[in-house]
Write a protein that holds these residues in place. Structure first.
Motif, PDB file in Angstrom:
ATOM      1  N   MET A  84       0.850  -1.194   0.000  1.00  0.00           N
ATOM      2  CA  MET A  84       0.000   0.000   0.000  1.00  0.00           C
ATOM      3  C   MET A  84       0.882   1.238   0.000  1.00  0.00           C
ATOM      4  N   GLY A  85       0.786   2.021  -1.018  1.00  0.00           N
ATOM      5  CA  GLY A  85       1.656   3.176  -1.126  1.00  0.00           C
ATOM      6  C   GLY A  85       1.001   4.445  -0.627  1.00  0.00           C
ATOM      7  N   LYS A  86       1.813   5.294  -0.071  1.00  0.00           N
ATOM      8  CA  LYS A  86       1.328   6.600   0.349  1.00  0.00           C
ATOM      9  C   LYS A  86       0.940   7.437  -0.876  1.00  0.00           C
ATOM     10  N   VAL A 128      -5.651  11.731   2.716  1.00  0.00           N
ATOM     11  CA  VAL A 128      -5.175  13.068   3.083  1.00  0.00           C
ATOM     12  C   VAL A 128      -3.903  13.395   2.311  1.00  0.00           C
ATOM     13  N   CYS A 129      -2.985  12.437   2.231  1.00  0.00           N
ATOM     14  CA  CYS A 129      -1.733  12.666   1.480  1.00  0.00           C
ATOM     15  C   CYS A 129      -2.014  12.917  -0.001  1.00  0.00           C
ATOM     16  N   TRP A 130      -2.931  12.134  -0.566  1.00  0.00           N
ATOM     17  CA  TRP A 130      -3.264  12.291  -1.986  1.00  0.00           C
ATOM     18  C   TRP A 130      -3.864  13.672  -2.252  1.00  0.00           C
ATOM     19  N   ALA A 131      -4.781  14.099  -1.389  1.00  0.00           N
ATOM     20  CA  ALA A 131      -5.401  15.411  -1.559  1.00  0.00           C
ATOM     21  C   ALA A 131      -4.370  16.526  -1.423  1.00  0.00           C
ATOM     22  N   ARG A 132      -3.485  16.367  -0.474  1.00  0.00           N
ATOM     23  CA  ARG A 132      -2.451  17.393  -0.264  1.00  0.00           C
ATOM     24  C   ARG A 132      -1.489  17.456  -1.456  1.00  0.00           C
ATOM     25  N   LEU A 140      -8.549   9.492  21.542  1.00  0.00           N
ATOM     26  CA  LEU A 140      -8.934   9.351  20.142  1.00  0.00           C
ATOM     27  C   LEU A 140      -7.701   9.149  19.277  1.00  0.00           C
ATOM     28  N   GLU A 141      -7.931   8.499  18.145  1.00  0.00           N
ATOM     29  CA  GLU A 141      -6.900   8.334  17.120  1.00  0.00           C
ATOM     30  C   GLU A 141      -7.276   9.216  15.945  1.00  0.00           C
ATOM     31  N   MET A 142      -6.289   9.953  15.406  1.00  0.00           N
ATOM     32  CA  MET A 142      -6.566  10.929  14.364  1.00  0.00           C
ATOM     33  C   MET A 142      -5.485  10.894  13.294  1.00  0.00           C
ATOM     34  N   VAL A 143      -5.897  11.117  12.046  1.00  0.00           N
ATOM     35  CA  VAL A 143      -4.960  11.359  10.957  1.00  0.00           C
ATOM     36  C   VAL A 143      -4.785  12.867  10.840  1.00  0.00           C
ATOM     37  N   ASP A 144      -3.562  13.340  10.981  1.00  0.00           N
ATOM     38  CA  ASP A 144      -3.335  14.783  10.994  1.00  0.00           C
ATOM     39  C   ASP A 144      -3.083  15.328   9.589  1.00  0.00           C
ATOM     40  N   ALA A 145      -2.746  16.595   9.505  1.00  0.00           N
ATOM     41  CA  ALA A 145      -2.605  17.268   8.210  1.00  0.00           C
ATOM     42  C   ALA A 145      -1.425  16.744   7.393  1.00  0.00           C
ATOM     43  N   LYS A 146      -0.492  16.064   8.034  1.00  0.00           N
ATOM     44  CA  LYS A 146       0.642  15.473   7.315  1.00  0.00           C
ATOM     45  C   LYS A 146       0.379  14.024   6.918  1.00  0.00           C
ATOM     46  N   GLY A 147      -0.791  13.526   7.301  1.00  0.00           N
ATOM     47  CA  GLY A 147      -1.104  12.129   7.017  1.00  0.00           C
ATOM     48  C   GLY A 147      -0.620  11.179   8.083  1.00  0.00           C
ATOM     49  N   ASN A 148      -0.078  11.714   9.180  1.00  0.00           N
ATOM     50  CA  ASN A 148       0.379  10.865  10.281  1.00  0.00           C
ATOM     51  C   ASN A 148      -0.798  10.407  11.129  1.00  0.00           C
ATOM     52  N   ILE A 149      -0.716   9.174  11.625  1.00  0.00           N
ATOM     53  CA  ILE A 149      -1.731   8.655  12.534  1.00  0.00           C
ATOM     54  C   ILE A 149      -1.244   8.913  13.949  1.00  0.00           C
ATOM     55  N   ILE A 150      -1.953   9.775  14.681  1.00  0.00           N
ATOM     56  CA  ILE A 150      -1.518  10.186  16.020  1.00  0.00           C
ATOM     57  C   ILE A 150      -2.606   9.872  17.036  1.00  0.00           C
ATOM     58  N   VAL A 151      -2.229   9.921  18.295  1.00  0.00           N
ATOM     59  CA  VAL A 151      -3.150   9.673  19.406  1.00  0.00           C
ATOM     60  C   VAL A 151      -3.243  10.938  20.247  1.00  0.00           C
ATOM     61  N   ALA A 152      -4.444  11.233  20.726  1.00  0.00           N
ATOM     62  CA  ALA A 152      -4.640  12.383  21.615  1.00  0.00           C
ATOM     63  C   ALA A 152      -5.410  11.931  22.852  1.00  0.00           C
ATOM     64  N   ASN A 153      -4.876  12.258  24.013  1.00  0.00           N
ATOM     65  CA  ASN A 153      -5.534  11.984  25.284  1.00  0.00           C
ATOM     66  C   ASN A 153      -5.060  13.016  26.297  1.00  0.00           C
ATOM     67  N   SER A 154      -5.304  12.787  27.561  1.00  0.00           N
ATOM     68  CA  SER A 154      -4.958  13.800  28.572  1.00  0.00           C
ATOM     69  C   SER A 154      -3.454  13.963  28.753  1.00  0.00           C
ATOM     70  N   GLU A 155      -2.658  13.016  28.264  1.00  0.00           N
ATOM     71  CA  GLU A 155      -1.204  13.089  28.429  1.00  0.00           C
ATOM     72  C   GLU A 155      -0.467  13.277  27.113  1.00  0.00           C
ATOM     73  N   GLN A 156      -1.009  12.766  26.036  1.00  0.00           N
ATOM     74  CA  GLN A 156      -0.351  12.794  24.733  1.00  0.00           C
ATOM     75  C   GLN A 156      -1.146  13.707  23.804  1.00  0.00           C
ATOM     76  N   PRO A 159      -1.174  24.078  10.312  1.00  0.00           N
ATOM     77  CA  PRO A 159      -0.741  25.454  10.028  1.00  0.00           C
ATOM     78  C   PRO A 159      -1.103  25.937   8.628  1.00  0.00           C
ATOM     79  N   GLU A 160      -1.246  25.028   7.676  1.00  0.00           N
ATOM     80  CA  GLU A 160      -1.588  25.421   6.310  1.00  0.00           C
ATOM     81  C   GLU A 160      -3.094  25.423   6.063  1.00  0.00           C
ATOM     82  N   ASN A 161      -3.860  25.140   7.123  1.00  0.00           N
ATOM     83  CA  ASN A 161      -5.326  25.127   7.024  1.00  0.00           C
ATOM     84  C   ASN A 161      -5.797  24.160   5.937  1.00  0.00           C
ATOM     85  N   LEU A 162      -5.221  22.964   5.950  1.00  0.00           N
ATOM     86  CA  LEU A 162      -5.622  21.927   5.001  1.00  0.00           C
ATOM     87  C   LEU A 162      -7.070  21.511   5.243  1.00  0.00           C
ATOM     88  N   PHE A 163      -7.432  21.369   6.527  1.00  0.00           N
ATOM     89  CA  PHE A 163      -8.792  20.991   6.899  1.00  0.00           C
ATOM     90  C   PHE A 163      -9.621  22.268   7.030  1.00  0.00           C
TER      91      PHE A 163
END
Length: 454
Positions: free
Chosen positions: A1-3, A49-53, A155-171, A439-443
């Protein structure tokens, strides 16, 4: 699977399923995306997200298609649809559940109920979990358990760079704060949530119907009662048009019917009802009741091509104090002169656990509201759209001295100061978070949170 190449199920205009795939719940809008990407995994979302960007293609994020202004779609762009990311995994030891962000509410409630649990989400069966949660989320278990975001752990989120990140009270804690009420489509694409789940078996429900002649007395009694009664009870009040000739109060009690009868005495005494129903029911039957589904139905298909889809224009506001008689008179006058008999105003009781959280603790800021008012209009013929839109916006404007603010999940492009009304004092911090993570207001979409660099 390619980016940077689309993966998952792809629908384009030449495909036979395209018209169904592009349909929105608000049929007032008729939009034609170039590509609809039904993602099945977080990796599919990352690729989209990467393809659109890379290709400089405008895109929107979609789950249940319930955006009031159809901001989950667009013409000549990419729709990233996550409705097929809908797996659930319950941990009985911790009473938590990992839920696919694309889950639609009724199928989700069914699956959780089979395991003895639920979450304090909304009522409409085909609403998507992601949009509901990110805006805050309320429903018939709101007062005893707070907003849906108040049970969110991670929650798990795909960010503006296409990275899969985690967000919670510590991260990525600042992103976690913003995602609890900041609204969908602003910071990234959420692919899963981790929630505390609530044990549930049976609940008690009530349904009281009055003749329209009792309008003033019933509204007065309900608003003095619903935000302040037993915290286990959440109620809504539906104010129908004079042409329809009825007012109805409904509610769900996290307890027994025998207790509920005592609690609703105030409403029964306000004005003689023409119908009273109090029942002790399996929780999933209450879900069907408040979702407008036929009681006792063995099957209900929550699918795209929703038979309940229709053209509409809804908006809303929050009441932090009781409505004075002149405000109740405004409601009555508008409902006496509605351009459609299907129009209504719905009051949703809040307070309870919602108000126990400080307004700066999450992005959802309307913690001190006693109840929300939703102004609802729908029509059949397109020539009726202007009159009904004027009616609903005129009602909101006339009641602004008594109910203001806006709920981010009730998109309304007629509100000039939309961002301020949604977020009040939390807006500056939300802009900071947006600028940091995108920062680039992709979303972006017309009512989205901007970056600091406009």
């Amino acid at each position: 699977m390619g980016k940077c190449r689309l993966t998952g199920r792809i629908v384009i205009p030449d495909d036979p399923e395209y018209d169904l795939a592009r349909e929105e719940f608000n049929t007032h809008y008729d939009l034609f995306p170039s590509v609809i990407n039904f993602c099945k995994t977080a990796e599919d979302v990352s690729n989209a997200v990467c393809w659109a960007r890379k290709n400089n293609v405008k895109f929107r994020i979609r789950t249940g298609r319930h955006s009031y202004e159809a901001y989950s779609s667009l013409n000549n762009g990419l729709v990233i649809d996550i409705s097929e990311i809908n797996k659930i995994k319950v941990n009985h030891n911790t009473r938590t559940a990992r839920l696919g962000a694309g889950s639609l509410l009724f199928p989700l409630y069914e699956k959780l109920y089979e395991k003895g649990y639920t979450i304090p989400g909304g009522t409409c069966p085909s609403v998507g979990l992601s949009g509901l949660t990110l805006g805050g989320g309320w429903g018939m278990l709101t007062r005893p358990f707070g907003m849906l975001i108040d049970q969110l752990i991670e929650l798990e989120m795909v960010d503006a760079k296409g990275n899969i990140i985690v967000a919670n009270s510590e991260q990525n804690a600042d992103l976690f704060w913003a995602s609890r009420g900041g609204g969908g489509g602003n910071f990234g694409v959420v692919t899963s949530f981790l929630f505390n789940v609530i044990p549930v078996d049976r609940v008690a429900t009530f349904n009281i119907v009055w003749d329209w002649k009792g309008f003033d007395r019933v509204v007065e009694a309900w608003q003095k009662w619903a935000p302040f009664t037993d915290i286990r009870l959440t109620s809504i009040l539906d104010l129908l048009t004079k042409e329809k000739g009825e007012i109805r109060a409904l509610g769900e009690f996290y307890g027994k019917a025998s207790e509920l009868w005592r609690l609703i005495t105030t409403l029964i005494k306000a004005y003689p009802p023409k119908k009273i129903e109090v029942n002790n029911v399996p929780y999933i039957d209450a879900v069907k009741m408040f979702g407008g589904m036929i009681p006792g139905m063995e099957e209900y298909s929550v699918s795209h091509g929703d038979p309940d889809a229709h053209p509409f224009k809804n908006t809303g506001a929050f009441a932090r104090e009781l409505l004075p008689p002149k405000a109740i008179k405004i409601l009555k006058n508008f409902l006496s002169n509605a351009p459609s008999s299907e129009n209504l105003v719905e009051l949703q009781a809040l307070s309870g656990r919602v108000s126990e959280v400080r307004s700066r603790e999450t992005a959802y800021v309307h913690r001190k509201a006693l109840f929300n008012l939703q102004y609802i209009t729908k029509w059949e013929n397109e020539w009726e759209a202007c009159a009904n839109t004027r009616w609903v916006e005129g009602l909101r404007d006339c009641l602004l001295p008594h109910a203001d603010g806006a709920y981010v999940n009730f998109h309304d492009n007629c509100i000039d100061n939309w961002l301020e009304q949604c977020y009040f004092k939390n807006l500056p911090r939300l802009i900071e978070v947006k600028t940091k993570y995108d920062p680039e207001n992709l979303f972006r979409f017309p009512l989205g949170i901007p970056t600091a660099r406009r």
